[in-house]
Motif scaffolding. Structure first.
Motif, PDB file in Angstrom:
ATOM      1  N   ASN A 150      -7.770   3.555  -2.759  1.00  8.99           N
ATOM      2  CA  ASN A 150      -7.643   4.715  -1.868  1.00  8.99           C
ATOM      3  C   ASN A 150      -7.482   6.022  -2.655  1.00  8.99           C
ATOM      4  O   ASN A 150      -7.333   7.083  -2.072  1.00  8.99           O
ATOM      5  CB  ASN A 150      -6.489   4.522  -0.874  1.00  8.99           C
ATOM      6  N   CYS A 179      -2.408   4.192   7.006  1.00 10.57           N
ATOM      7  CA  CYS A 179      -3.464   4.655   7.916  1.00 10.57           C
ATOM      8  C   CYS A 179      -3.251   3.968   9.265  1.00 10.57           C
ATOM      9  O   CYS A 179      -3.188   2.732   9.307  1.00 10.57           O
ATOM     10  CB  CYS A 179      -4.839   4.292   7.374  1.00 10.57           C
ATOM     11  N   GLY A 230      -7.078  -4.595  -1.317  1.00  9.42           N
ATOM     12  CA  GLY A 230      -5.692  -4.632  -0.862  1.00  9.42           C
ATOM     13  C   GLY A 230      -5.614  -4.441   0.639  1.00  9.42           C
ATOM     14  O   GLY A 230      -6.598  -4.722   1.336  1.00  9.42           O
ATOM     15  N   GLY A 231      -4.511  -3.773   1.048  1.00 11.24           N
ATOM     16  CA  GLY A 231      -3.542  -3.026   0.272  1.00 11.24           C
ATOM     17  C   GLY A 231      -4.185  -2.055  -0.734  1.00 11.24           C
ATOM     18  O   GLY A 231      -5.320  -1.661  -0.609  1.00 11.24           O
ATOM     19  N   ASN A 287      -5.305  -4.226   7.891  1.00 12.01           N
ATOM     20  CA  ASN A 287      -4.626  -5.167   6.994  1.00 12.01           C
ATOM     21  C   ASN A 287      -3.116  -5.066   7.219  1.00 12.01           C
ATOM     22  O   ASN A 287      -2.334  -4.873   6.297  1.00 12.01           O
ATOM     23  CB  ASN A 287      -4.970  -4.863   5.529  1.00 12.01           C
ATOM     24  N   LEU A 311      -0.211   4.051   1.422  1.00  3.65           N
ATOM     25  CA  LEU A 311      -0.566   4.825   2.613  1.00  3.65           C
ATOM     26  C   LEU A 311      -0.270   3.989   3.861  1.00  3.65           C
ATOM     27  O   LEU A 311      -0.006   2.780   3.771  1.00  3.65           O
ATOM     28  CB  LEU A 311      -2.058   5.209   2.594  1.00  3.65           C
ATOM     29  N   CYS A 324       0.848  -1.205   0.000  1.00  4.34           N
ATOM     30  CA  CYS A 324       0.000   0.000   0.000  1.00  4.34           C
ATOM     31  C   CYS A 324       0.874   1.242   0.000  1.00  4.34           C
ATOM     32  O   CYS A 324       2.000   1.221   0.518  1.00  4.34           O
ATOM     33  CB  CYS A 324      -0.929   0.020   1.214  1.00  4.34           C
TER      34      CYS A 324
HETATM   35  S1  SF4 Z   1      -4.784  -0.817   3.044  1.00  9.72           S
HETATM   36 FE1  SF4 Z   1      -6.284   0.844   3.149  1.00  9.72          FE
HETATM   37  S2  SF4 Z   1      -6.519   1.272   5.345  1.00  9.72           S
HETATM   38 FE2  SF4 Z   1      -4.610   0.082   5.072  1.00  9.72          FE
HETATM   39  S3  SF4 Z   1      -2.981   1.625   4.904  1.00  9.72           S
HETATM   40 FE3  SF4 Z   1      -3.652   1.122   2.828  1.00  9.72          FE
HETATM   41  S4  SF4 Z   1      -5.222   2.665   2.337  1.00  9.72           S
HETATM   42 FE4  SF4 Z   1      -4.932   2.683   4.555  1.00  9.72          FE
END
Ligand code: SF4
Length: 220
Positions: free
Chosen positions: A81, A11, A53-54, A16, A9, A7
């Motif tokens: 995302n 968060c 995902g991810g 996950n 990001l 991923c």
């Molecule tokens: S999988 Fe979704 S919730 Fe997890 S870090 Fe990535 S964007 Fe954020």
């Protein structure tokens, strides 16, 4: 559900954890070809495949994956995302998903809080995360593909009505679901200690106040 690891990001409430932090060593992970073979073997009992995902748009093979699932006669829902608009654009006219779910996490100007450590301006595709989100949302709005928006009602009003108001210009009349956060296996363990119920209905009400189709939904 086809979960693709990795991923762009981080968060802190993400559940996950393994998919995001150790994409090369996901417990019970199976090679992509084996996963597609499994789907092929079950195609008569599946109603469709959600590619999630991810962040699935990080996969250069995403169009091929969607095309191969379509080749099995199954529709595809894509979860994203919104941080990789070039990948969304590349799907146009090639292997369009049948449905898209766009996550809306915080007010656009707060997305910098969610970038991985050390990913600064000039290097990352999400160097301008607010701009990337706006571009992805515009692509989705104009795509003609059925779509929905999804937000988590986070504890302590971390994501509050001002965030909903700031996100609203990106949203059209598609359903915008607000689900309450539930702790468990969070990326940042501190988030597992939040027990206060998050108020999904007040966020959905704010979305409706903004003229959007806000819907309070159950936990995932
Ligand atoms: S999988 Fe979704 S919730 Fe997890 S870090 Fe990535 S964007 Fe954020």
């Amino acid at each position: 559900m086809l979960f693709l690891p990795g991923c762009n990001l981080r968060c802190p409430w993400c559940q996950n954890r393994e998919l995001v932090l150790t994409p090369g060593a996901v417990p019970q992970g199976i090679p992509l070809e084996a996963a597609l073979g499994f789907i092929a073997g079950r195609r008569k009992v599946l109603g469709g495949v959600a590619v999630s995902g991810g962040e699935p748009t990080l996969y250069p093979q995403l169009g091929d994956i969607i095309g191969r699932i379509h080749g099995l006669g199954l529709p595809v829902k894509l979860d994203t995302n919104g941080m990789n608009p070039p990948a969304l654009k590349a799907l146009e006219g090639y292997a369009r998903p049948d449905h898209i779910a766009l996550d809306l996490k915080l007010a656009p100007e707060r997305y910098g809080e969610l970038l991985p450590p050390g990913r600064g301006p000039g290097k990352d595709p999400a160097k301008d995360p607010a701009g990337a989100l706006a571009e992805s949302a515009a692509l989705i709005r104009s795509s003609g593909i059925p779509h929905e928006y999804r937000s988590l009602a986070l504890p302590g009003a971390y994501f509050g009505p001002p965030d909903v108001a700031a996100l609203s210009p990106l949203v059209d009349g598609g359903p915008w679901y607000f689900r309450p956060f539930a702790p468990g296996n969070c990326l940042e363990p501190a988030w597992d200690r939040f027990e206060a119920p998050a108020d999904a209905e007040s966020l959905a009400a704010e979305a409706r106040k903004q003229g959007k189709n806000g819907i309070a939904a159950g936990k995932r």
